[in-house]
Each structure stands twice: as structure tokens, then as C-alpha cells.
Design a protein around this motif. Structure first.
Motif, PDB file in Angstrom:
ATOM      1  N   UNK A 110       0.832  -1.193   0.000  1.00 28.34           N
ATOM      2  CA  UNK A 110       0.000   0.000   0.000  1.00 28.34           C
ATOM      3  C   UNK A 110       0.863   1.238   0.000  1.00 28.34           C
ATOM      4  N   UNK A 111       0.511   2.222  -0.845  1.00 35.63           N
ATOM      5  CA  UNK A 111       1.312   3.436  -0.966  1.00 35.63           C
ATOM      6  C   UNK A 111       0.431   4.665  -0.791  1.00 35.63           C
ATOM      7  N   UNK A 112       0.874   5.568   0.048  1.00 37.39           N
ATOM      8  CA  UNK A 112       0.173   6.831   0.251  1.00 37.39           C
ATOM      9  C   UNK A 112       0.305   7.711  -0.986  1.00 37.39           C
ATOM     10  N   UNK A 113      -0.793   8.328  -1.386  1.00 45.44           N
ATOM     11  CA  UNK A 113      -0.743   9.386  -2.392  1.00 45.44           C
ATOM     12  C   UNK A 113      -0.689  10.697  -1.613  1.00 45.44           C
ATOM     13  N   UNK A 114       0.462  11.382  -1.617  1.00 44.42           N
ATOM     14  CA  UNK A 114       0.657  12.517  -0.716  1.00 44.42           C
ATOM     15  C   UNK A 114      -0.400  13.607  -0.879  1.00 44.42           C
ATOM     16  N   UNK A 115      -0.749  14.160   0.292  1.00 41.57           N
ATOM     17  CA  UNK A 115      -1.620  15.344   0.369  1.00 41.57           C
ATOM     18  C   UNK A 115      -2.995  15.131  -0.263  1.00 41.57           C
ATOM     19  N   UNK A 116      -3.494  13.890  -0.182  1.00 45.05           N
ATOM     20  CA  UNK A 116      -4.879  13.616  -0.580  1.00 45.05           C
ATOM     21  C   UNK A 116      -5.668  13.302   0.683  1.00 45.05           C
ATOM     22  N   UNK A 117      -6.959  13.642   0.716  1.00 44.14           N
ATOM     23  CA  UNK A 117      -7.722  13.503   1.966  1.00 44.14           C
ATOM     24  C   UNK A 117      -8.161  12.070   2.226  1.00 44.14           C
ATOM     25  N   UNK A 118      -8.332  11.777   3.495  1.00 44.26           N
ATOM     26  CA  UNK A 118      -8.955  10.523   3.894  1.00 44.26           C
ATOM     27  C   UNK A 118      -8.009   9.349   3.995  1.00 44.26           C
ATOM     28  N   UNK A 119      -8.183   8.554   5.058  1.00 45.37           N
ATOM     29  CA  UNK A 119      -7.447   7.302   5.187  1.00 45.37           C
ATOM     30  C   UNK A 119      -8.029   6.267   4.219  1.00 45.37           C
ATOM     31  N   UNK A 120      -7.184   5.338   3.790  1.00 41.42           N
ATOM     32  CA  UNK A 120      -7.587   4.340   2.806  1.00 41.42           C
ATOM     33  C   UNK A 120      -7.432   2.948   3.407  1.00 41.42           C
ATOM     34  N   UNK A 121      -8.343   2.052   3.012  1.00 38.52           N
ATOM     35  CA  UNK A 121      -8.359   0.709   3.583  1.00 38.52           C
ATOM     36  C   UNK A 121      -8.601  -0.316   2.488  1.00 38.52           C
ATOM     37  N   UNK A 122      -7.788  -1.356   2.465  1.00 36.40           N
ATOM     38  CA  UNK A 122      -8.044  -2.516   1.631  1.00 36.40           C
ATOM     39  C   UNK A 122      -8.734  -3.538   2.528  1.00 36.40           C
ATOM     40  N   UNK A 123     -10.016  -3.803   2.275  1.00 32.80           N
ATOM     41  CA  UNK A 123     -10.876  -4.538   3.207  1.00 32.80           C
ATOM     42  C   UNK A 123     -11.204  -5.935   2.694  1.00 32.80           C
ATOM     43  N   UNK A 124     -11.237  -6.887   3.593  1.00 37.09           N
ATOM     44  CA  UNK A 124     -11.638  -8.241   3.225  1.00 37.09           C
ATOM     45  C   UNK A 124     -13.122  -8.256   2.880  1.00 37.09           C
ATOM     46  N   UNK A 125     -13.492  -9.041   1.883  1.00 36.08           N
ATOM     47  CA  UNK A 125     -14.904  -9.194   1.549  1.00 36.08           C
ATOM     48  C   UNK A 125     -15.634  -9.992   2.617  1.00 36.08           C
ATOM     49  N   UNK A 126     -14.925 -10.876   3.276  1.00 37.28           N
ATOM     50  CA  UNK A 126     -15.521 -11.729   4.308  1.00 37.28           C
ATOM     51  C   UNK A 126     -15.450 -11.036   5.668  1.00 37.28           C
ATOM     52  N   UNK A 127     -16.475 -11.243   6.481  1.00 37.39           N
ATOM     53  CA  UNK A 127     -16.495 -10.715   7.844  1.00 37.39           C
ATOM     54  C   UNK A 127     -16.176 -11.830   8.835  1.00 37.39           C
ATOM     55  N   UNK A 128     -15.636 -11.422   9.987  1.00 35.81           N
ATOM     56  CA  UNK A 128     -15.254 -12.376  11.028  1.00 35.81           C
ATOM     57  C   UNK A 128     -15.742 -11.874  12.379  1.00 35.81           C
ATOM     58  N   UNK A 129     -16.166 -12.812  13.225  1.00 35.41           N
ATOM     59  CA  UNK A 129     -16.563 -12.488  14.592  1.00 35.41           C
ATOM     60  C   UNK A 129     -15.465 -12.855  15.555  1.00 35.41           C
ATOM     61  N   UNK A 130     -15.360 -14.137  15.889  1.00 35.68           N
ATOM     62  CA  UNK A 130     -14.253 -14.650  16.696  1.00 35.68           C
ATOM     63  C   UNK A 130     -13.204 -15.231  15.746  1.00 35.68           C
TER      64      UNK A 130
END
Length: 430
Positions: free
Chosen positions: A60-80
Motif C-alpha cells: 500500500x502506498x500513500x498518495x501525498x496530500x490527498x484527503x482521507x485514510x484508505x483501507x483494503x478490506x476483506x470481503x468476508x467478515x469475522x466475529x471470533x
């Protein structure tokens, strides 16, 4: 019928095709979340950072001086679950690993919120828990694990290998959240704000930052469920489950399932809801609103012949700075008064910051695990202590204090027992 608290382990539910040999192959029950080739199974949310696969890692690479944090998210959800991965900073910045997280619309995109395992170059604060987009930086609180001992933080930071691969481990079992850095325990937290959600790899907005992740694997341990004491009957009315009323004439349910209690000053006895079962290790919560008087969430309490009936711990409900404080009350057994211990812990100044006033709803929560007692109010920890003198089991209850005019409203009175199988996971070491 109730859903079991800890579902049977679900192994092999996520089995991407063409997964190369990885650490997951050598760890029973773990499956890879990254196939080493592309970003299948992941979706980007938030800001403008860029993610790509390089040399078998997600970078993952930051694009400098752009707003907002970025997240690469799993499609699957987990509880425990138990999550393991390796990371390395390629360029100094700020990062983290999201878990039990979700997203909401914001502007033209999505805002990720939820628990975050903090990651920083050199290990500073790495492994601590920040609540991204939700409780972070409210009421002067940055880290959810505010009671983490400093020597444990120092030992974890000292283990960090700057510019090299480091080992992350995150475990969630019911209300228990634990983190490790390079095998060193960092956080041991009880929190119940969310019990399920996706995982995510964060690149923080800023001037720079690049992180590589690899060997991302997870053991899915099912999902824990709350057990409600207020349930809807077949005819649409509400009633108690696994609980009983003391002075039932003082209690009634509204059409939307809120328990309403009215208690007169002339009545010397307490009006109560008392569980029919004992609970030893658990987390319990209730949302309340009060119109005068005094109340409490009882736990690990025993029934006695005293007018107030229960002897044991009270998570105090007072509509002032004593909300969420711990009081230990006396009882009468075989005609003899068994003393209580009075105030065990208070935190008035902080409570006044986090409690909602003027008849608004508040949610109070107690986790009891062996000698450890943890209180939270509206999601903020007000005390976390070891009390070797505490009772180890007892009833849960809701109180309207005798001898005072009191009007209470309760909703979402629930418990999540911590079973023996859950305890084996919570108490394990890597």
C-alpha cells in the motif's frame, strides 16, 4: 431457541484457488486471505492510497496530500478469530490493521470505522487499539486499551525490527481482544462495541507512507451472540427470559420492549429484575434512562432475606459521577447481616465526561473474568481492576432502590457468558 455462544470452529470456509505455499499451510485451522497473485477477495474503501501486489506481498502506498485514510478490506467478515500476518514499512508513515470493522457512506465514498491495530515505524504504539472513525480522540481518549501496563508496551516496542518483517497477531473471542507484536503481548482488552466485521489494511493520509503485508491468514472461530433477558412473545408482547421480577406490580413493558419501572418512596423494599441463573465469567450490558432515584446493574450477587434482597456487586446507576462505579452491598443471611465492602472503585471526573445527561439514554457494561472486573459507560472504559476478594459467581439484576421515588427505563438487557471453550482461547499464549 438461543444461538450457542461459541459456534463450532469453522475451518476451511475461505479457500481461495491457486493459493501458493505459505505460513497457513503449516498452521492447523488457518486459511490464507491473500493468494499472492492479485487482490481477489479484497475491496478498497476510503481515500486515494494505491494497493498492488509486489513480490508476493500486498503493498500500500500513500498518495501525498490527498484527503482521507484508505483501507483494503476483506470481503468476508469475522466475529471470533485469530489473525496472523507479517508487515514491513517501506517508507515511513502511519498504518494499521482493521478488524471487526464496517463502513458508512461519507461524501461520495465510504468511511471505514472500527477497531484498529496500530502500526508505526520503529514500533511506537504498535499493537495498541484505536477506534477508527468512531470513539477515537473522544473525551481525551486515544487508545481503547488505556489500562495497558507501560512495561508491556515497552517490551513490545523493543521487539520491533525497523525496516524488516514483523509478526502481527490479533485474537478476538467474544468480548476479549488481545494483540501481539513479534510474540510479545501488547493489549489484553475487554470491549463489546462490535462483535463482527471485516478486516482491513490501512494507509493513513499524509505526506508519505508505504507498507508491505504478507502471509495473511486467519482461523475463523465462529461468532458470539448476546442472550437477551427481554424477549418478544408470539403475541407481540414482551416478557422476561431467564429472569424474574421482585415487586412485579412496579414493572411493565412498553409496546416497543422498553421495561418501565416506577418505585415509591414509601416502599422500603427494592424493585428488582433478577436472573434465574448464576453467571461467573461473562459480559453484561443494559441501556437505561432514569427520572430520579437510584439504580444499579447487579452482578455476581446472591439472594438474601434483606429488604434489598441482593448482596454483591452493583455497577452503579445514579445519574451523576458515580455512574459505572462499583459498589459492593451487604446482605442478611439466617438473620445475620453480612457486611458489604462499599465503594470498590470510582471515576467521577471521567464519568461526567462520557455520561449522557438530562434523561438521555446511557449504556453501562460489566465484564467479569476471574478476578478481573471491567466497567464501561457508553463504550468508554471507566475501570479495569483485579479484585482477588470478589465473588466468582452469582446473579445478574436490575435495581430500583427502596425508600426513594424512582422511575427507570431499561432496554437491551443482555448477557454473553464466557464458556470454558472460550476461556481456553482467551488464556492461551502464542
Amino acid at each position: 431457541m438461543r444461538v450457542p455462544i461459541l459456534a463450532t470452529m469453522m475451518i476451511g470456509l475461505l479457500a481461495p484457488l491457486n493459493v501458493p505455499a505459505s505460513a497457513a499451510d503449516d498452521e492447523e485451522g488457518f486459511v490464507s486471505l491473500f493468494n499472492g497473485v492479485d487482490l481477489a477477495g479484497w475491496v478498497k474503501r476510503g481515500g486515494s492510497a494505491e494497493y498492488a501486489v509486489e513480490d508476493g506481498s500486498i503493498v500500500g502506498k500513500c498518495v501525498p496530500n490527498t484527503p482521507g485514510n484508505t483501507f483494503l478490506c476483506s470481503e468476508k467478515e469475522f466475529g471470533n478469530f485469530v489473525l496472523k500476518l507479517q508487515y514491513k514499512f517501506l517508507e515511513a508513515g502511519n498504518s494499521g490493521v482493521q478488524f471487526r470493522s464496517a463502513a458508512r457512506p461519507e461524501g461520495g465514498g465510504q468511511r471505514v470505522y472500527g477497531y484498529q491495530y496500530e502500526m508505526r515505524p520503529g514500533g511506537d504504539m504498535t499493537g495498541r487499539i484505536y477506534d477508527e472513525g468512531r470513539r477515537g480522540h473522544q473525551h481525551g481518549v486515544i487508545w481503547l486499551d488505556a489500562y495497558t501496563p507501560q512495561d508491556r508496551l515497552d517490551a513490545a516496542q523493543a521487539s520491533c525490527r525497523d525496516g524488516e518483517w514483523n509478526e502481527v497477531e490479533i485474537q478476538c473471542v467474544g468480548p476479549s481482544i488481545k494483540t501481539w507484536l513479534n510474540g510479545k503481548l501488547v493489549v489484553d482488552l475487554f470491549d463489546s462495541f462490535s462483535m463482527k466485521g471485516f478486516l482491513g489494511l490501512q494507509i493513513h493520509a499524509g505526506k508519505s507512507g508505504s507498507v508491505a503485508w504478507r502471509n495473511i491468514r486467519v482461523k475463523d472461530l465462529g461468532e458470539s451472540k448476546w442472550e437477551p433477558f427481554f424477549v418478544k412473545a408470539d403475541d407481540g408482547s414482551y416478557q422476561l427470559a431467564d429472569a424474574k421480577f421482585v415487586l412485579p406490580e412496579e414493572w411493565s413493558f412498553t409496546e416497543d420492549g422498553v421495561l418501565h419501572g416506577v418505585h415509591s418512596k414509601s416502599q422500603g423494599k427494592d424493585g428488582l429484575v433478577i436472573s434465574t441463573k448464576n453467571y461467573d465469567n461473562f459480559i453484561a450490558r443494559v441501556t437505561y434512562r432514569m427520572q430520579g432515584g437510584n439504580s444499579a446493574l447487579y452482578f455476581r450477587a446472591e439472594e438474601t432475606s434483606a429488604p434489598w434482597v441482593l448482596r454483591g456487586f452493583q455497577n452503579e446507576i445514579a445519574n451523576n459521577g458515580k455512574d459505572s462505579a462499583l459498589w459492593h452491598t451487604a446482605g442478611i443471611i439466617d438473620g445475620k447481616t453480612i457486611p458489604g465492602r462499599g465503594w470498590i472503585v470510582t471515576n467521577d471526573e471521567f464519568v461526567e465526561k462520557v455520561r449522557n445527561k438530562d434523561g438521555q439514554w446511557n449504556t453501562t457494561c460489566t465484564a467479569a473474568y476471574g478476578d478481573r472486573l471491567v466497567q464501561t459507560l457508553n463504550g468508554f472504559c471507566t475501570s479495569d481492576l483485579i479484585d482477588e476478594a470478589c465473588e466468582k459467581t452469582g446473579k445478574l439484576g436490575l435495581q430500583m432502590h427502596g425508600g426513594t421515588d424512582c422511575e427507570m427505563f431499561f432496554k437491551d438487557f443482555e448477557v454473553m457468558p464466557i464458556t470454558d471453550d472460550m476461556m481456553k482461547l482467551i488464556d492461551r499464549t502464542p
